[in-house]
Write an enzyme that holds these catalytic residues in place. Structure first.
Site, short mmCIF file in Angstrom:
data_model
loop_
_atom_site.label_atom_id
_atom_site.label_comp_id
_atom_site.label_asym_id
_atom_site.label_seq_id
_atom_site.Cartn_x
_atom_site.Cartn_y
_atom_site.Cartn_z
CG HIS A 51 0.98 -3.94 -3.96
ND1 HIS A 51 0.73 -2.87 -4.78
CD2 HIS A 51 2.22 -3.72 -3.45
CE1 HIS A 51 1.75 -2.04 -4.76
NE2 HIS A 51 2.68 -2.54 -3.95
CG HIS A 78 7.32 -3.94 -2.62
ND1 HIS A 78 7.74 -3.31 -3.77
CD2 HIS A 78 6.16 -3.35 -2.28
CE1 HIS A 78 6.87 -2.37 -4.10
NE2 HIS A 78 5.89 -2.37 -3.22
NE ARG A 135 12.18 -3.95 -0.72
CZ ARG A 135 11.37 -2.96 -1.02
NH1 ARG A 135 11.02 -2.72 -2.29
NH2 ARG A 135 10.90 -2.17 -0.08
CE LYS A 151 2.77 -0.21 -9.04
NZ LYS A 151 3.01 -0.61 -7.67
CG HIS A 187 2.48 4.31 -6.76
ND1 HIS A 187 3.01 3.72 -5.64
CD2 HIS A 187 2.33 5.63 -6.46
CE1 HIS A 187 3.18 4.64 -4.70
NE2 HIS A 187 2.79 5.82 -5.18
CG HIS A 242 -0.55 1.23 -2.63
ND1 HIS A 242 -0.77 2.36 -3.38
CD2 HIS A 242 0.62 0.72 -3.08
CE1 HIS A 242 0.23 2.52 -4.22
NE2 HIS A 242 1.07 1.53 -4.07
CG LEU A 283 5.64 7.32 -0.39
CD1 LEU A 283 6.78 7.58 -1.37
CD2 LEU A 283 4.82 8.60 -0.18
CG ASP A 336 2.85 -1.33 -0.75
OD1 ASP A 336 3.81 -1.84 -1.35
OD2 ASP A 336 2.67 -0.10 -0.69
CG HIS A 356 12.75 0.06 2.84
ND1 HIS A 356 13.47 0.30 1.69
CD2 HIS A 356 11.46 0.30 2.53
CE1 HIS A 356 12.65 0.67 0.73
NE2 HIS A 356 11.42 0.67 1.20
#
Ligand code: DOR
Ligand code: ZN
Length: 346
Positions: A14, A16, A18, A100, A137, A175, A220, A248, A252
């Site tokens: 899992h 990210h 971007r 997902k 999720h 997660h 989250l 996860d 950012h």
């Protein structure tokens, strides 16, 4: 004598990455330690069709450092208008590994997610038939549900009904953050798996809120009470074979975290393997890290474990890397706030 630990090269189930400048900056941190990763589709706009997934996969490949050995495993973002035939075809040709499910409004870029689960029932049925895993999720979004209860309520009100009406659907509870999710997983049978992040094994909600508000621990699902963290550590280190690593890792920029309404997400990719070695050692389960990080995930997804290995060494406390410079601004790296004595050496 120096203590070392060698395991099969791990995967991240899992992640990210971007896009654009951020993708270029963060991808080397994952490709260094992980052979494969399940790539989250919550871009703006999201990765909805097979064509979107192919284009995103190509951008990831193009952003890889020279000589990197890393395979992105692509996912599709489920919407209420997703075409079951498109999903099945994309999986059959090897383009897409999983789908997902974001409940609409649950997290970052989830606005195009699912509001009414009945609308996507034909997609679930096609996926069950074709053996395509659904990555979930698992949080309800109803405003009256307390944010710390949203995972437990989701299991009862949404996840269990989906699984009951869709026999054979392979589901990954992503997660997980609660003892409730651990218990549901243990009883869930062979079609049910779960991922746990590095940070949820190391922090509880006090880390976010005691002594000042610490936005770099906010993600989250939000970290819960200590007893839930302990249940996650017990499960991850127990040798149970349907639980595996999904970091996860969710970058950012510092500016988007340190603001009146900060984004959810923790950037843990660069330090995940040392952190996990520390967690597993503290639990007296170093010998089970390989199952969690390198073996259980491929087994659930029906893939072979990686041929290569990773070696970690115990020594001086790890220094948390300086903020990662990206074209969009600096990204702060996860700091578990306690000594981590392991590092990746090969
Ligand atoms: O903390 C999170 N960050 N949780 C999610 O579900 C999404 C992710 C993100 O994309 O930033
Ligand atoms: Zn995520």
């Amino acid at each position: 004598m120096t203590q070392t630990l060698t395991l099969r090269r791990p995967d991240d189930w899992h992640l990210h990455l971007r896009d654009g400048a951020m993708l270029k900056a963060v991808l080397p941190d994952t490709a260094r330690d992980f052979a494969r990763a399940i790539i989250m589709p919550n871009l703006v706009p999201p990765v909805v069709t097979a064509a979107d997934a192919a284009a995103y996969r190509d951008r990831i490949r193009a952003a890889l450092p020279e000589g990197a050995d890393f395979t992105p495993l692509m996912t599709l973002y489920l919407t209420e208008t997703t075409d079951p035939a498109d999903v099945v075809a994309a999986h059959a040709e090897g383009l897409v590994t999983a789908v997902k499910l974001y409940p609409a409004g649950a997290t970052t870029n989830s606005d195009s997610g699912v509001r009414d689960m009945r609308k996507v029932q034909p997609v679930f049925e096609a996926m069950a038939e074709a053996g395509i895993p659904l990555c979930v999720h698992g949080e309800v979004t109803r405003p009256e549900i307390d944010i710390f209860d949203r995972e437990a309520v989701f299991i009862e009100e949404v996840l269990d009904p989906i699984r009951t009406r869709t026999p054979g659907l392979r589901v990954v509870m992503e997660h997980i953050t609660t003892a409730d999710a651990c218990a549901y997983l243990r009883d869930g049978g062979e079609t049910l798996g779960a991922t746990i992040t590095t940070h949820h094994l190391m922090i509880n909600r006090n880390h976010i809120l005691v002594g000042g508000i610490r936005p770099h621990y906010y993600c989250l699902p939000v970290a819960k009470r200590e007893r839930h963290r302990e249940a996650l550590v017990d499960l991850a280190t127990s040798g149970f074979d349907r639980v595996f690593l999904g970091t996860d890792s969710a970058p950012h920029t510092q500016a988007n975290k340190e603001t009146a309404c900060g984004c959810a997400g923790i950037y843990s990719a660069p330090v995940t393997m040392p952190c996990l070695a520390q967690v597993f050692e503290d639990a007296g389960a170093l010998d089970r890290l390989e199952a969690f990080a390198s073996l259980n995930g491929p087994a659930f997804y029906g893939m072979a474990p990686n041929a290569g290995t990773m070696t970690l060494e115990k020594g001086e406390p790890l220094e948390i890397p300086a903020p990662l410079a990206t074209g969009d601004g600096p990204v702060i790296v996860f700091d578990p706030g306690r000594p981590v004595l392991w590092r990746v050496v090969g």
